[in-house]
Scaffold this motif. Structure first.
Motif, PDB file in Angstrom:
ATOM      1  N   LEU A   1      25.810 -11.542 -84.573  1.00 38.09           N
ATOM      2  CA  LEU A   1      24.417 -11.129 -84.913  1.00 38.09           C
ATOM      3  C   LEU A   1      23.555 -12.332 -85.350  1.00 38.09           C
ATOM      4  O   LEU A   1      22.571 -12.544 -84.619  1.00 38.09           O
ATOM      5  CB  LEU A   1      24.305  -9.899 -85.633  1.00 38.09           C
ATOM      6  N   LYS A   2      23.912 -12.971 -86.408  1.00 37.28           N
ATOM      7  CA  LYS A   2      23.301 -13.944 -86.990  1.00 37.28           C
ATOM      8  C   LYS A   2      23.068 -15.219 -85.748  1.00 37.28           C
ATOM      9  O   LYS A   2      21.968 -15.690 -85.980  1.00 37.28           O
ATOM     10  CB  LYS A   2      24.266 -14.556 -88.139  1.00 37.28           C
ATOM     11  N   THR A   3      24.183 -15.412 -85.205  1.00 37.58           N
ATOM     12  CA  THR A   3      24.025 -16.338 -84.057  1.00 37.58           C
ATOM     13  C   THR A   3      23.046 -16.134 -83.246  1.00 37.58           C
ATOM     14  O   THR A   3      22.287 -16.950 -82.885  1.00 37.58           O
ATOM     15  CB  THR A   3      25.538 -16.716 -83.524  1.00 37.58           C
ATOM     16  N   ALA A   4      23.014 -14.907 -82.666  1.00 36.41           N
ATOM     17  CA  ALA A   4      22.166 -14.550 -81.641  1.00 36.41           C
ATOM     18  C   ALA A   4      20.609 -14.738 -82.089  1.00 36.41           C
ATOM     19  O   ALA A   4      19.602 -15.384 -81.468  1.00 36.41           O
ATOM     20  CB  ALA A   4      22.214 -13.149 -81.361  1.00 36.41           C
ATOM     21  N   PHE A   5      20.623 -14.247 -83.418  1.00 37.52           N
ATOM     22  CA  PHE A   5      19.043 -14.345 -83.863  1.00 37.52           C
ATOM     23  C   PHE A   5      18.589 -15.869 -84.187  1.00 37.52           C
ATOM     24  O   PHE A   5      17.514 -16.106 -84.134  1.00 37.52           O
ATOM     25  CB  PHE A   5      18.831 -13.395 -85.151  1.00 37.52           C
TER      26      PHE A   5
ATOM     27  N   ALA B   1      17.575 -17.984 -81.313  1.00 40.80           N
ATOM     28  CA  ALA B   1      16.275 -17.696 -81.013  1.00 40.80           C
ATOM     29  C   ALA B   1      15.197 -18.478 -81.876  1.00 40.80           C
ATOM     30  O   ALA B   1      14.399 -18.911 -81.171  1.00 40.80           O
ATOM     31  CB  ALA B   1      15.958 -16.364 -81.019  1.00 40.80           C
ATOM     32  N   VAL B   2      15.680 -18.419 -83.130  1.00 39.12           N
ATOM     33  CA  VAL B   2      14.480 -19.214 -83.959  1.00 39.12           C
ATOM     34  C   VAL B   2      14.665 -20.599 -83.841  1.00 39.12           C
ATOM     35  O   VAL B   2      13.794 -21.203 -83.649  1.00 39.12           O
ATOM     36  CB  VAL B   2      14.969 -18.849 -85.588  1.00 39.12           C
ATOM     37  N   ILE B   3      15.969 -21.097 -83.730  1.00 35.35           N
ATOM     38  CA  ILE B   3      16.142 -22.511 -83.183  1.00 35.35           C
ATOM     39  C   ILE B   3      15.285 -23.021 -81.885  1.00 35.35           C
ATOM     40  O   ILE B   3      14.740 -24.059 -81.799  1.00 35.35           O
ATOM     41  CB  ILE B   3      17.550 -23.280 -83.136  1.00 35.35           C
TER      42      ILE B   3
ATOM     43  N   TYR C   1      15.694 -27.422 -87.712  1.00 36.86           N
ATOM     44  CA  TYR C   1      15.284 -26.980 -89.089  1.00 36.86           C
ATOM     45  C   TYR C   1      14.373 -25.930 -88.938  1.00 36.86           C
ATOM     46  O   TYR C   1      12.994 -25.981 -88.599  1.00 36.86           O
ATOM     47  CB  TYR C   1      14.779 -28.169 -89.975  1.00 36.86           C
ATOM     48  N   HIS C   2      14.734 -24.755 -89.748  1.00 38.77           N
ATOM     49  CA  HIS C   2      13.888 -23.569 -89.353  1.00 38.77           C
ATOM     50  C   HIS C   2      13.900 -22.809 -90.502  1.00 38.77           C
ATOM     51  O   HIS C   2      13.852 -21.620 -90.837  1.00 38.77           O
ATOM     52  CB  HIS C   2      14.150 -22.487 -88.303  1.00 38.77           C
ATOM     53  N   GLY C   3      14.009 -23.598 -91.875  1.00 43.06           N
ATOM     54  CA  GLY C   3      14.137 -22.881 -93.169  1.00 43.06           C
ATOM     55  C   GLY C   3      15.281 -22.131 -93.505  1.00 43.06           C
ATOM     56  O   GLY C   3      16.383 -22.484 -92.933  1.00 43.06           O
ATOM     57  N   LYS C   4      15.399 -21.222 -94.151  1.00 41.61           N
ATOM     58  CA  LYS C   4      16.528 -20.274 -94.662  1.00 41.61           C
ATOM     59  C   LYS C   4      17.123 -19.654 -93.208  1.00 41.61           C
ATOM     60  O   LYS C   4      16.308 -19.394 -92.197  1.00 41.61           O
ATOM     61  CB  LYS C   4      16.149 -19.217 -95.546  1.00 41.61           C
ATOM     62  N   PRO C   5      18.456 -19.251 -93.476  1.00 44.50           N
ATOM     63  CA  PRO C   5      18.989 -18.566 -92.192  1.00 44.50           C
ATOM     64  C   PRO C   5      18.341 -17.191 -92.188  1.00 44.50           C
ATOM     65  O   PRO C   5      18.263 -16.526 -93.013  1.00 44.50           O
ATOM     66  CB  PRO C   5      20.411 -18.161 -92.687  1.00 44.50           C
TER      67      PRO C   5
ATOM     68  N   PHE D   1      21.358  -7.156 -80.337  1.00 43.46           N
ATOM     69  CA  PHE D   1      21.289  -8.494 -79.600  1.00 43.46           C
ATOM     70  C   PHE D   1      21.949  -8.384 -78.459  1.00 43.46           C
ATOM     71  O   PHE D   1      23.140  -7.739 -78.327  1.00 43.46           O
ATOM     72  CB  PHE D   1      21.818  -9.052 -80.843  1.00 43.46           C
ATOM     73  N   ILE D   2      21.841  -9.341 -77.538  1.00 44.51           N
ATOM     74  CA  ILE D   2      22.676  -9.733 -76.241  1.00 44.51           C
ATOM     75  C   ILE D   2      23.184 -11.189 -76.717  1.00 44.51           C
ATOM     76  O   ILE D   2      22.049 -12.079 -77.012  1.00 44.51           O
ATOM     77  CB  ILE D   2      22.260  -9.319 -75.115  1.00 44.51           C
ATOM     78  N   ASP D   3      24.496 -11.493 -76.452  1.00 41.22           N
ATOM     79  CA  ASP D   3      24.854 -13.013 -76.563  1.00 41.22           C
ATOM     80  C   ASP D   3      24.080 -13.688 -75.502  1.00 41.22           C
ATOM     81  O   ASP D   3      23.939 -13.536 -74.472  1.00 41.22           O
ATOM     82  CB  ASP D   3      26.382 -13.053 -76.566  1.00 41.22           C
TER      83      ASP D   3
END
Length: 180
Positions: free
Chosen positions: A23-27, A30-32, A38-42, A90-92
């Protein structure tokens, strides 16, 4: 294109750590993609994910395509009101643009046929998600939180936030009223 058979499989307690990481990887991907490395906190934080997993009436599903795990969904199910929330979906990234997301959403709807209302949210920058919920799944926007209309659960004064901070505070709330 070969039709994908999409099914839902409950996440077992022993699978939660791996599920959370996917889940974290998928989100984060998208942010990256939107804001760079660099996008701040996880986003989302471990605390946000874990607290949602432990809320009352929460159901976690692996999304399988032809038997292979390709994503997940976290739902808050209220059997009394039949107003449910899609907390995480999420979808990978390697499985995008194959119709899996829509098929997964349809499987979720089919699993809860008595639902009156579904609610979810997505960040403002996630145009792909906005398109998905509005144009594919039939949701409509009920709220747009941003620096001019902040969610009261977050800091009230967002004027001094920069883009790498604001993406977690600018988001849409969607609702889908189910037809009988």
């Amino acid at each position: 294109m070969q039709e994908k058979q999409v099914t839902l499989m409950p996440v077992q307690q022993e699978d939660r750590l791996e599920f959370k990481q996917k889940l974290k990887t998928a989100f984060t991907d998208a942010v990256i993609k939107e804001f760079g490395q660099y996008h701040g906190k996880p986003i989302p934080s471990d605390e946000d994910i874990e607290s949602s997993f432990d809320e009352e009436n929460m159901v976690l599903y692996h999304i399988l395509s032809n038997g292979n795990p390709v994503g997940g969904a976290v739902l808050q199910i209220n059997e009394e009101t039949q107003h449910h929330e899609l907390e995480w979906f999420f979808i990978d990234s390697g499985n995008h643009n194959q119709g899996i997301g829509l098929a997964a959403w349809q499987a979720i709807e089919a699993a809860y046929p008595a639902t009156k209302v579904w609610q979810t949210g997505t960040p403002y920058f996630e145009k792909r998600n906005v398109h998905f919920y509005l144009n594919k799944c039939g949701f409509h926007i009920t709220e747009f939180y941003n620096r001019y209309h902040p969610d009261t659960h977050f800091p009230a004064d967002l004027r001094d936030y920069n883009l790498t901070d604001l993406y977690e505070y600018e988001y849409f709330i969607f609702e889908k009223v189910m037809k009988k």
